[in-house]
Design an enzyme around this catalytic site. Structure first.
Site, PDB file in Angstrom:
ATOM      1  N   THR A  13     -27.674  55.960  27.180  1.00 33.52           N
ATOM      2  CA  THR A  13     -26.248  56.281  27.319  1.00 33.52           C
ATOM      3  C   THR A  13     -25.460  55.145  27.969  1.00 33.52           C
ATOM      4  OG1 THR A  13     -26.789  57.302  29.426  1.00 33.52           O
ATOM      5  CG2 THR A  13     -26.581  58.782  27.529  1.00 33.52           C
ATOM      6  N   VAL A  16     -25.593  48.827  27.875  1.00 34.81           N
ATOM      7  CA  VAL A  16     -26.605  48.068  27.127  1.00 34.81           C
ATOM      8  C   VAL A  16     -27.364  48.989  26.175  1.00 34.81           C
ATOM      9  CG1 VAL A  16     -28.701  46.659  27.316  1.00 34.81           C
ATOM     10  CG2 VAL A  16     -26.813  46.304  28.922  1.00 34.81           C
ATOM     11  N   SER A  42     -27.752  63.518  31.260  1.00 36.54           N
ATOM     12  CA  SER A  42     -27.376  63.258  29.854  1.00 36.54           C
ATOM     13  C   SER A  42     -28.204  64.058  28.856  1.00 36.54           C
ATOM     14  CB  SER A  42     -27.552  61.770  29.545  1.00 36.54           C
ATOM     15  OG  SER A  42     -26.747  61.020  30.388  1.00 36.54           O
ATOM     16  N   ARG A 101     -39.545  40.260  35.567  1.00 36.58           N
ATOM     17  CA  ARG A 101     -39.301  38.935  34.980  1.00 36.58           C
ATOM     18  C   ARG A 101     -40.140  37.822  35.589  1.00 36.58           C
ATOM     19  NH1 ARG A 101     -32.886  39.546  35.262  1.00 36.58           N
ATOM     20  NH2 ARG A 101     -32.592  41.000  33.522  1.00 36.58           N
ATOM     21  N   CYS A 130     -28.765  38.062  31.738  1.00 34.81           N
ATOM     22  CA  CYS A 130     -27.759  37.718  30.709  1.00 34.81           C
ATOM     23  C   CYS A 130     -27.267  36.278  30.807  1.00 34.81           C
ATOM     24  CB  CYS A 130     -26.577  38.686  30.827  1.00 34.81           C
ATOM     25  SG  CYS A 130     -26.043  38.975  32.526  1.00 34.81           S
ATOM     26  N   LYS A 214     -31.932  34.263  40.192  1.00 33.10           N
ATOM     27  CA  LYS A 214     -32.509  34.591  38.874  1.00 33.10           C
ATOM     28  C   LYS A 214     -32.275  33.432  37.913  1.00 33.10           C
ATOM     29  CE  LYS A 214     -31.071  39.399  39.203  1.00 33.10           C
ATOM     30  NZ  LYS A 214     -30.005  40.296  38.729  1.00 33.10           N
ATOM     31  N   HIS A 243     -19.670  36.555  28.831  1.00 33.50           N
ATOM     32  CA  HIS A 243     -19.861  35.676  29.993  1.00 33.50           C
ATOM     33  C   HIS A 243     -19.568  34.233  29.576  1.00 33.50           C
ATOM     34  CE1 HIS A 243     -21.524  38.981  32.085  1.00 33.50           C
ATOM     35  NE2 HIS A 243     -22.772  38.595  32.247  1.00 33.50           N
TER      36      HIS A 243
HETATM   37  P1  A2P Z   1     -27.157  58.475  32.563  1.00 35.78           P
HETATM   38  O1  A2P Z   1     -26.000  58.173  31.651  1.00 35.78           O
HETATM   39  O2  A2P Z   1     -27.810  59.767  32.240  1.00 35.78           O
HETATM   40  O3  A2P Z   1     -26.829  58.286  34.017  1.00 35.78           O
HETATM   41  P2  A2P Z   1     -25.089  51.578  32.847  1.00 35.78           P
HETATM   42  O4  A2P Z   1     -25.810  50.408  33.452  1.00 35.78           O
HETATM   43  O5  A2P Z   1     -24.229  51.205  31.695  1.00 35.78           O
HETATM   44  O6  A2P Z   1     -24.351  52.362  33.873  1.00 35.78           O
HETATM   45  O7  A2P Z   1     -26.258  52.547  32.258  1.00 35.78           O
HETATM   46  C1  A2P Z   1     -27.339  52.969  33.026  1.00 35.78           C
HETATM   47  C2  A2P Z   1     -28.284  53.766  32.144  1.00 35.78           C
HETATM   48  O8  A2P Z   1     -29.427  54.128  32.929  1.00 35.78           O
HETATM   49  C3  A2P Z   1     -27.687  55.061  31.645  1.00 35.78           C
HETATM   50  O9  A2P Z   1     -28.177  55.366  30.350  1.00 35.78           O
HETATM   51  C4  A2P Z   1     -28.207  56.060  32.648  1.00 35.78           C
HETATM   52  O10 A2P Z   1     -28.290  57.386  32.183  1.00 35.78           O
HETATM   53  C5  A2P Z   1     -29.608  55.541  32.857  1.00 35.78           C
HETATM   54  N1  A2P Z   1     -30.172  56.083  34.093  1.00 35.78           N
HETATM   55  C6  A2P Z   1     -29.663  56.033  35.339  1.00 35.78           C
HETATM   56  N2  A2P Z   1     -30.463  56.707  36.207  1.00 35.78           N
HETATM   57  C7  A2P Z   1     -31.485  57.195  35.482  1.00 35.78           C
HETATM   58  C8  A2P Z   1     -32.632  58.002  35.787  1.00 35.78           C
HETATM   59  N3  A2P Z   1     -32.891  58.419  37.031  1.00 35.78           N
HETATM   60  N4  A2P Z   1     -33.479  58.319  34.769  1.00 35.78           N
HETATM   61  C9  A2P Z   1     -33.221  57.901  33.515  1.00 35.78           C
HETATM   62  N5  A2P Z   1     -32.162  57.165  33.169  1.00 35.78           N
HETATM   63  C10 A2P Z   1     -31.297  56.793  34.125  1.00 35.78           C
END
Ligand code: A2P
Length: 341
Positions: A13, A16, A42, A101, A130, A214, A243
């Protein structure tokens, strides 16, 4: 029929993760089934994959039982915990976080630069930072030709690199300020709209930031050359996507700007945009939504014996993250390396 793979996107979601789904579909990666994983928040959400809608599931320890390949982009702590779980379930992981990494047992790959490193993976492959990815694509042909001694890079990094919530914060601050209200600050320590923050990731004891470190460490690992000196300053700017980097290079041997321009223009993955007369140079606004690494402003640095300056721009969510991860996956398919040794 050629083999198809059961693929998971972890963090499906996120900014990236969304780009990963789109890139897999656009490039026709041989997916038999795509599993979208994210947090419990989600679970049940419908997400696009090509012309299909798939239902997002909660990431759990048993999520990888029927998966061949997982692309991770859900943050470092999720990768640190779940990448080994996925690998132990027989799934090959391409991980976009910084967790793996610099592990000497984990290859760090940019397919245009060090594809050979895929051969020795043992289940986890790291996708570089990135800013590092776009820089090493530009450095590689020059390093092969005239050996880089020193790199001094300053970055101008878009907010989408921080994630969806940072994009929303910039949009909200721009709106609030233009309507005469004060800016609410939540994601960054300071207002990002109409500002520049010389601070990406956490500060380290020596006064540099982890993002800068990094770029130093990953550049040497990807180019396979610890003798290159790298000095980086990483800056967040109020750009949504793309970037930019001012890169100063010192070489062992002579190369003219014209020779460098020709060499870069012949390198797959690079587009040279360099014509001061027509004001042609790479711009993040034009790079956004596209795949190449753009290089321009190629000119001599007269303050050192063999020196050049470059301006390097790429879409940080594409080449800087999702596209590179999918290209790594494509490399694994070509080399028949989607298997955990
Ligand atoms: P969610 O949308 O359910 O929070 P971004 O860096 O664009 O904010 O996206 C972070 C991604 O990592 C999202 O898809 C988010 O899902 C997911 N994420 C964050 N915390 C968790 C978790 N505890 N378990 C699984 N996915 C996670």
């Amino acid at each position: 029929m050629s083999r198809q793979y059961r693929v998971a996107v972890v963090g499906a979601t996120g900014a990236v993760g969304e780009e990963m789904r789109r890139t897999l579909a656009e490039r026709g990666f041989p997916v038999s089934e795509l599993t979208a994983l994210a947090s419990a928040r989600s679970a049940g959400k419908e997400l696009a994959f090509g012309d299909q809608n798939i239902v997002c599931r909660e990431l759990r320890e048993d999520s990888f039982a029927d998966i061949d390949l997982a692309l991770f982009s859900a943050g470092g702590s999720i990768s640190a915990k779940f990448a080994p779980i996925a690998r132990d379930s027989g799934c090959v992981v391409v991980d976009n976080s910084s967790s793996w990494r610099m592990d000497p047992a984990v290859p760090l790959i940019v397919p245009e630069v060090n594809p050979h490193d895929a051969e020795w993976h043992s289940g986890i492959i790291a996708n570089p930072n990135c800013s590092t990815i776009q820089m090493v694509v530009a450095l590689k042909p020059l390093h092969d030709a005239v050996q880089i001694k020193r790199v001094v890079v300053s970055t101008y990094q878009a907010v989408s690199g921080t994630g969806v919530e940072a994009v929303t914060e910039l949009q909200r601050q721009v709106k609030d300020i233009s309507e005469g209200r004060g800016a609410q600050v939540a994601v960054y320590p300071h207002q990002i709209a109409f500002n520049c923050l010389p601070h990406i990731d956490v500060f380290l004891d020596d006064g540099s930031t982890k993002e800068e470190q990094k770029m130093v460490d990953e550049t040497k690992k990807i180019l396979g050359d610890t003798s290159i000196a790298v000095s980086a300053t990483c800056v967040r700017v109020p750009v949504y996507d793309g970037h930019s980097e001012a890169v100063n290079l010192e070489f062992e041997r002579e190369i003219t700007p014209d020779q460098a321009r020709d060499l870069l223009a012949r390198t797959p993955g690079i587009v040279v945009e360099d014509n001061p007369e027509t004001y042609l140079y790479p711009l993040p606004i034009r790079a956004s939504g596209t795949d190449p690494v753009y290089v321009g402003r190629i000119r001599r640095d007269p303050t050192v014996r063999h020196g050049l300056n470059l301006w390097v721009v790429a879409d940080n969510l594409r080449k800087g993250a999702a596209l590179n991860a999918v290209q790594v996956a494509e490399l694994l398919v070509q080399k028949n390396l989607i298997r955990v040794p």
